[in-house]
Design a protein around this motif. Sequence first.
Motif, PDB file in Angstrom:
ATOM      1  N   LEU C  99      -7.177  -2.023   3.682  1.00 32.82           N
ATOM      2  CA  LEU C  99      -7.295  -2.225   2.241  1.00 32.82           C
ATOM      3  C   LEU C  99      -6.009  -1.881   1.497  1.00 32.82           C
ATOM      4  O   LEU C  99      -5.527  -2.679   0.701  1.00 32.82           O
ATOM      5  CB  LEU C  99      -8.471  -1.419   1.680  1.00 32.82           C
ATOM      6  CG  LEU C  99      -9.820  -2.135   1.630  1.00 32.82           C
ATOM      7  CD1 LEU C  99     -10.837  -1.281   0.880  1.00 32.82           C
ATOM      8  CD2 LEU C  99      -9.703  -3.499   0.982  1.00 32.82           C
ATOM      9  N   PRO C 100      -5.415  -0.688   1.741  1.00 31.77           N
ATOM     10  CA  PRO C 100      -4.147  -0.408   1.050  1.00 31.77           C
ATOM     11  C   PRO C 100      -3.098  -1.465   1.350  1.00 31.77           C
ATOM     12  O   PRO C 100      -2.351  -1.870   0.449  1.00 31.77           O
ATOM     13  CB  PRO C 100      -3.725   0.953   1.618  1.00 31.77           C
ATOM     14  CG  PRO C 100      -4.968   1.576   2.082  1.00 31.77           C
ATOM     15  CD  PRO C 100      -5.849   0.457   2.541  1.00 31.77           C
ATOM     16  N   LEU C 101      -3.077  -1.975   2.591  1.00 32.13           N
ATOM     17  CA  LEU C 101      -2.090  -2.999   2.937  1.00 32.13           C
ATOM     18  C   LEU C 101      -2.318  -4.263   2.098  1.00 32.13           C
ATOM     19  O   LEU C 101      -1.372  -4.811   1.527  1.00 32.13           O
ATOM     20  CB  LEU C 101      -2.178  -3.316   4.431  1.00 32.13           C
ATOM     21  CG  LEU C 101      -1.259  -4.429   4.936  1.00 32.13           C
ATOM     22  CD1 LEU C 101       0.199  -4.101   4.622  1.00 32.13           C
ATOM     23  CD2 LEU C 101      -1.438  -4.631   6.442  1.00 32.13           C
ATOM     24  N   ALA C 102      -3.594  -4.690   2.002  1.00 36.27           N
ATOM     25  CA  ALA C 102      -3.883  -5.899   1.231  1.00 36.27           C
ATOM     26  C   ALA C 102      -3.507  -5.712  -0.237  1.00 36.27           C
ATOM     27  O   ALA C 102      -2.903  -6.592  -0.855  1.00 36.27           O
ATOM     28  CB  ALA C 102      -5.356  -6.266   1.364  1.00 36.27           C
ATOM     29  N   PHE C 103      -3.853  -4.555  -0.797  1.00 36.50           N
ATOM     30  CA  PHE C 103      -3.551  -4.330  -2.220  1.00 36.50           C
ATOM     31  C   PHE C 103      -2.044  -4.188  -2.449  1.00 36.50           C
ATOM     32  O   PHE C 103      -1.510  -4.676  -3.449  1.00 36.50           O
ATOM     33  CB  PHE C 103      -4.287  -3.099  -2.739  1.00 36.50           C
ATOM     34  CG  PHE C 103      -5.714  -3.396  -3.107  1.00 36.50           C
ATOM     35  CD1 PHE C 103      -6.004  -4.237  -4.173  1.00 36.50           C
ATOM     36  CD2 PHE C 103      -6.764  -2.860  -2.391  1.00 36.50           C
ATOM     37  CE1 PHE C 103      -7.305  -4.523  -4.519  1.00 36.50           C
ATOM     38  CE2 PHE C 103      -8.082  -3.143  -2.721  1.00 36.50           C
ATOM     39  CZ  PHE C 103      -8.353  -3.977  -3.781  1.00 36.50           C
ATOM     40  N   TYR C 104      -1.372  -3.506  -1.527  1.00 38.18           N
ATOM     41  CA  TYR C 104       0.085  -3.366  -1.606  1.00 38.18           C
ATOM     42  C   TYR C 104       0.719  -4.754  -1.643  1.00 38.18           C
ATOM     43  O   TYR C 104       1.561  -5.071  -2.501  1.00 38.18           O
ATOM     44  CB  TYR C 104       0.567  -2.583  -0.375  1.00 38.18           C
ATOM     45  CG  TYR C 104       1.991  -2.065  -0.392  1.00 38.18           C
ATOM     46  CD1 TYR C 104       2.848  -2.306  -1.463  1.00 38.18           C
ATOM     47  CD2 TYR C 104       2.486  -1.314   0.692  1.00 38.18           C
ATOM     48  CE1 TYR C 104       4.139  -1.818  -1.459  1.00 38.18           C
ATOM     49  CE2 TYR C 104       3.780  -0.826   0.701  1.00 38.18           C
ATOM     50  CZ  TYR C 104       4.606  -1.088  -0.372  1.00 38.18           C
ATOM     51  OH  TYR C 104       5.894  -0.612  -0.362  1.00 38.18           O
ATOM     52  N   ALA C 105       0.259  -5.628  -0.729  1.00 36.07           N
ATOM     53  CA  ALA C 105       0.812  -6.983  -0.654  1.00 36.07           C
ATOM     54  C   ALA C 105       0.484  -7.771  -1.915  1.00 36.07           C
ATOM     55  O   ALA C 105       1.335  -8.498  -2.441  1.00 36.07           O
ATOM     56  CB  ALA C 105       0.267  -7.699   0.580  1.00 36.07           C
ATOM     57  N   LEU C 106      -0.732  -7.595  -2.413  1.00 40.55           N
ATOM     58  CA  LEU C 106      -1.127  -8.313  -3.625  1.00 40.55           C
ATOM     59  C   LEU C 106      -0.240  -7.900  -4.795  1.00 40.55           C
ATOM     60  O   LEU C 106       0.218  -8.732  -5.582  1.00 40.55           O
ATOM     61  CB  LEU C 106      -2.595  -8.029  -3.947  1.00 40.55           C
ATOM     62  CG  LEU C 106      -3.217  -8.898  -5.045  1.00 40.55           C
ATOM     63  CD1 LEU C 106      -3.315 -10.337  -4.589  1.00 40.55           C
ATOM     64  CD2 LEU C 106      -4.599  -8.383  -5.434  1.00 40.55           C
ATOM     65  N   ALA C 107       0.005  -6.592  -4.898  1.00 36.35           N
ATOM     66  CA  ALA C 107       0.848  -6.094  -5.980  1.00 36.35           C
ATOM     67  C   ALA C 107       2.259  -6.668  -5.853  1.00 36.35           C
ATOM     68  O   ALA C 107       2.826  -7.161  -6.835  1.00 36.35           O
ATOM     69  CB  ALA C 107       0.887  -4.564  -5.936  1.00 36.35           C
ATOM     70  N   LEU C 108       2.804  -6.630  -4.637  1.00 33.83           N
ATOM     71  CA  LEU C 108       4.149  -7.165  -4.417  1.00 33.83           C
ATOM     72  C   LEU C 108       4.200  -8.651  -4.776  1.00 33.83           C
ATOM     73  O   LEU C 108       5.102  -9.104  -5.486  1.00 33.83           O
ATOM     74  CB  LEU C 108       4.558  -7.006  -2.948  1.00 33.83           C
ATOM     75  CG  LEU C 108       5.122  -5.671  -2.517  1.00 33.83           C
ATOM     76  CD1 LEU C 108       5.472  -5.715  -1.035  1.00 33.83           C
ATOM     77  CD2 LEU C 108       6.375  -5.357  -3.334  1.00 33.83           C
ATOM     78  N   SER C 109       3.207  -9.390  -4.286  1.00 38.23           N
ATOM     79  CA  SER C 109       3.183 -10.829  -4.513  1.00 38.23           C
ATOM     80  C   SER C 109       3.169 -11.142  -6.006  1.00 38.23           C
ATOM     81  O   SER C 109       3.918 -11.982  -6.491  1.00 38.23           O
ATOM     82  CB  SER C 109       1.965 -11.410  -3.794  1.00 38.23           C
ATOM     83  OG  SER C 109       1.568 -12.607  -4.383  1.00 38.23           O
ATOM     84  N   THR C 110       2.329 -10.417  -6.754  1.00 41.46           N
ATOM     85  CA  THR C 110       2.249 -10.638  -8.189  1.00 41.46           C
ATOM     86  C   THR C 110       3.548 -10.257  -8.875  1.00 41.46           C
ATOM     87  O   THR C 110       4.042 -10.971  -9.749  1.00 41.46           O
ATOM     88  CB  THR C 110       1.089  -9.820  -8.777  1.00 41.46           C
ATOM     89  OG1 THR C 110      -0.027  -9.940  -7.909  1.00 41.46           O
ATOM     90  CG2 THR C 110       0.710 -10.288 -10.148  1.00 41.46           C
TER      91      THR C 110
END
Lengths: 272, 534, 315
Positions: C99-110
């Motif tokens: 989960l932290p990985l997915a959210f980290y990536a989502l934040a970076l992507s945005t």
Amino acid sequence: MKSRNLIIGALLSALFIAAALISFVWTPFDVAQMNIPAKLQTPNGTNWLGTDHFGRDIFSMIMVGARTSIAVALVAVGIGMGVGVPLGLAAAARQGSLLDEIIMRGNDLVFAFPSLVIAILITAVFGPGAINAIIAIGIFNIPVFARLTRGAALPLWQREFIMAARVAGKGRTRISLEHILPNVTNLLIVQGTIQFSLGILAEAGLSYVGLGAQPPLPSWGRMLADAQTMVSFAPHLALIPGSAIILTVLGLNLMGDGLRDLLDPRIRVERT
Amino acid sequence: MSLLSIQNLDLSIHGKAILKGVSLDIAEGEIVAVTGESGSGKSLTAFSVMQLLPRGTETSGSIKLNDQELLNAPEHDMCKLRGNDIGMIFQEPMTALNPLKTIGDQVMETILLHTDTSRADALIRAKDILSRVGLPPETYKLSRFPHELSGGQRQRVVIAMAIALRPRLLIADEPTTALDVTTQAQILELLKDLVQDFGLGLLMITHDLAVVSDMADRIVVMRHGEVVETGETRALFANMQHPYTKALFAASSHEVDLPQAPVPDDALLVLKDVVRDYPKPRTRLFAPREYHRAVNGVSFTLNQGERIGLVGESGCGKSTLTRAILGLEPLQGGAITAFGQKVGPDMPAALRSGLQVVFQDPYGSFNPRHKVARIITEPFHLMPTPPTGEERQKRIAEALLAVGLHPDDANKYIHAFSGGQRQRIAIARALIIRPDVIIFDEAVSALDVSIRAQILDLIAELTQSHDLSYLFISHDLSVVRTITDRVLVMKDGEIVEDGPTRQVFDAPRHPYTASLIAAAPTLPDMKANADVSA
Amino acid sequence: MLRYSLKRLLSLVISLIIASLVIFLVIEVAPGDPASFMLGLNAQEDTLNALREELGLNQSKLERYLTWTFGMLQGDFGTSYTYRTPVAQMVADRLWVSLPLAFYALALSTLIAFPAGIYAASRRGAPGDVAVMGATQLGVAIPNFWFAMMLVLVFAINLRWFSAGGFPGWEDGLFVGLKALTLPAIALALPQAAILARVMRSSLLDILNEDFIRTARAKGLTRRQALWRHALRNALIPVLTIIGLQFSFLLAGSIIIEQVFYLPGLGRLVFQSISQRDLIVVESVVMLLVFAVIVVNFIVDLAYAFVDPRLRSRT
């Protein structure tokens, strides 16, 4: 200027499709033939793109790998269009009906299962393999085409030429085929190209984690999986299949954009 | 000295010349109307003043506001002028407002942008200005969003934004074209009042000569990017110099020669207590559905040879009624019978063939991927044995000739034709199966006046030659007046008046009909004017 | 607004029920019965019977489905056959990676996509726009796991800025944990950012053509002001949809990326379970992934209503 994308894209795509087709009759070396003494060679005169850890010719493997990638992606797009487009047409023809509701909710549901999750479920039960990869990617393509077709068809149903057809006594199925479908084909061609490229990416990913094509069938994704442990001393093992994937996908995407500019610049593609 | 002075304005887009040497002046407190048909360049003239032009536009000449040159002025200076010294209102109020911001915020934005007002003061000023344009904040809260207002109310918000800072010049680009006649009358009245109260100059762009004659102090007539005639309104109408002006005026007040109405024969189309309900979106999750009654107990009969008009404002239910008559929608009450049989989604094909339709939009009425021959033969689908081969070709040629086109046009795609020609093709499609009744659904509303006059003439001719009966649905009273001999007035889903056209227009019995006729702008009667000047 | 939320919530519950049914049925059609599938061909009859007993295979399908779903509602995801530990506990440990990985990536992507998309849209046709669009075209074509390998090659093996894989856990502090997830998150985020930037750009360009932007310009707003004050929020509506969809791709994508970086996340668990034929774990993890996707899309639906007043006033 406008057609530049189309030309570059079409050339790149044609290159890999040609490689895949030629691989059926000829490859520089037999892809199954190991040659341990000549392993891990960098590109040279004999092995144009070098050899892998078993001494197999990488150029030949890329050619045969193109065959796998393209076949999987193409059939998956076929499944997506073959099922998705009729569903989308049917849903739009009876907007707001129970059928429409069921189709759209079904779509939402499939969207909740990313293709990888579908692949995991399928392989967990039926075992890994290229066919199961095709099914997983294909199932995921269905709602993409269904939604796209429905979305494009709905405004058409409000147009007066559809009303004129209804006044001429034509049924909804006939109108869908005669008036709606021809007016959404441009959109489908463009999206089809994009889904084709996404299918190649998905196939590579599935093969990489071992859920796609199984040995001895060469595939770009598995070449990368094999390369992973050797990337520090033989980076070409990862760079070459990687470049093959990128160039094919880039080619298809450019071709999709070029086709869109050519056919109808207002088309919006979904790219997720 | 004039407030706005445009001199020798040339404008081209990507090298294509659009405006050629346009000159016009506006004084303070003066209303100048620029008129002309589509493609005359009237709107681009307006946008040139704002310097809001599409990419690839090149301009030369001069546009002066008082003494300041606007043409090719630095963008920074123009931003200061726009909204402050020049306000602008647009044609389409439904899309002219940001859907995500409240009307209060959007009006305040103009004030906050150009002045050092505090938010609280800007709010007070926004309330004032909204009251001034007829949206008192007690009824129309500033926290409302655009989608909560009607088209006329939104246009008032746009006007409020444009005049909030009391600009010297107001530009109105077809400000009432998208509105109903009664709303149009109110908006025009408001604009007139504002010009008087604020002493601002109004540059009004409109295609409607009747609106022009009611509103403008001076008129500028444009054609193909050039000014063909300009002058004081009354004088210009009394003494038109340029043949184009004369033609435009003649087309606007065009009357057709409708053959004498035959004695009503057998009833072709009978509507009895027709009711059509639409489900409303549920207000609560498990609440029972509520219904909107779009058509409420409509009854009338169309007899052989009759030409009936159906008028009403948007939302009155006339489009729903049209679709019901065509058998495209189910009814919730009453019955529609055509040629003695019940009309509905399941009616037999043979019956449908007696009833055909011509739609409004010359661009949306045809499948762009089909050739004319295929388009106009679509109704053949209704025949048990559609004509083939030679017979089919003959019928196509007949239909095309009847509407003034050439038989060879059958092999062309629809994009090869202009709007007027397309409407002819639409009529050919309706005629080809030799129907008894044609429904004209706003069939001339999207056309320029000169083309409209031609199509009306065509309909009158066909009435003669093909023994047509028709139902002519329109929001345009002047058209209905000339092309029908009986008229129905519709309001809120009901027919409020039904009678011979001339009688209804001359002496309306229902107050709503009277208000419609009063609101419709009219052209000055040329003959009456001629008498005065004689 | 409340009505709208309730309606969305209802559809969330329905989606979950149908998804659980689908997963349950797919597992049911496994060749033979699940017990013989899990144990393979050479299983002893009594071991098989013991497993059948444990899986409740002597119960009816309906009973088993209800036991499974009600168990999940109470946090009981069954017991892993291979590890003999509760699936819930195994999953919980690994969720702390995935989960932290997915959210980290989502934040970076945005964070990458928004500025890039806005920049390109505001300079439409200019060299800056062409450059950004060219970069995104390339970004869309790069497979994330290959990109991950290249990142490892450059930043871990050659430059030695990051470790090549593994996860130290969160016990040593947020920074250590985040650092270990940085390369995986970048690998996941960049291709998605390319897509998102393209959507942002085209959505902004669409909105900039709208009538109300012209109205705003007529008020005296500069092009830039009109973009920031009026276009951006309107353009966000289609962008939100894509962000919602992307989350499910990031979550699924993290399964592959975990393989590259040897991260002990859900993905590793799934692949181990597949190779050990531990259907109980597969079934529950897949359900959990689908649950996460459906919940995120529910949140996106609520975000719509927050952005768009037209939805708020409707039901």
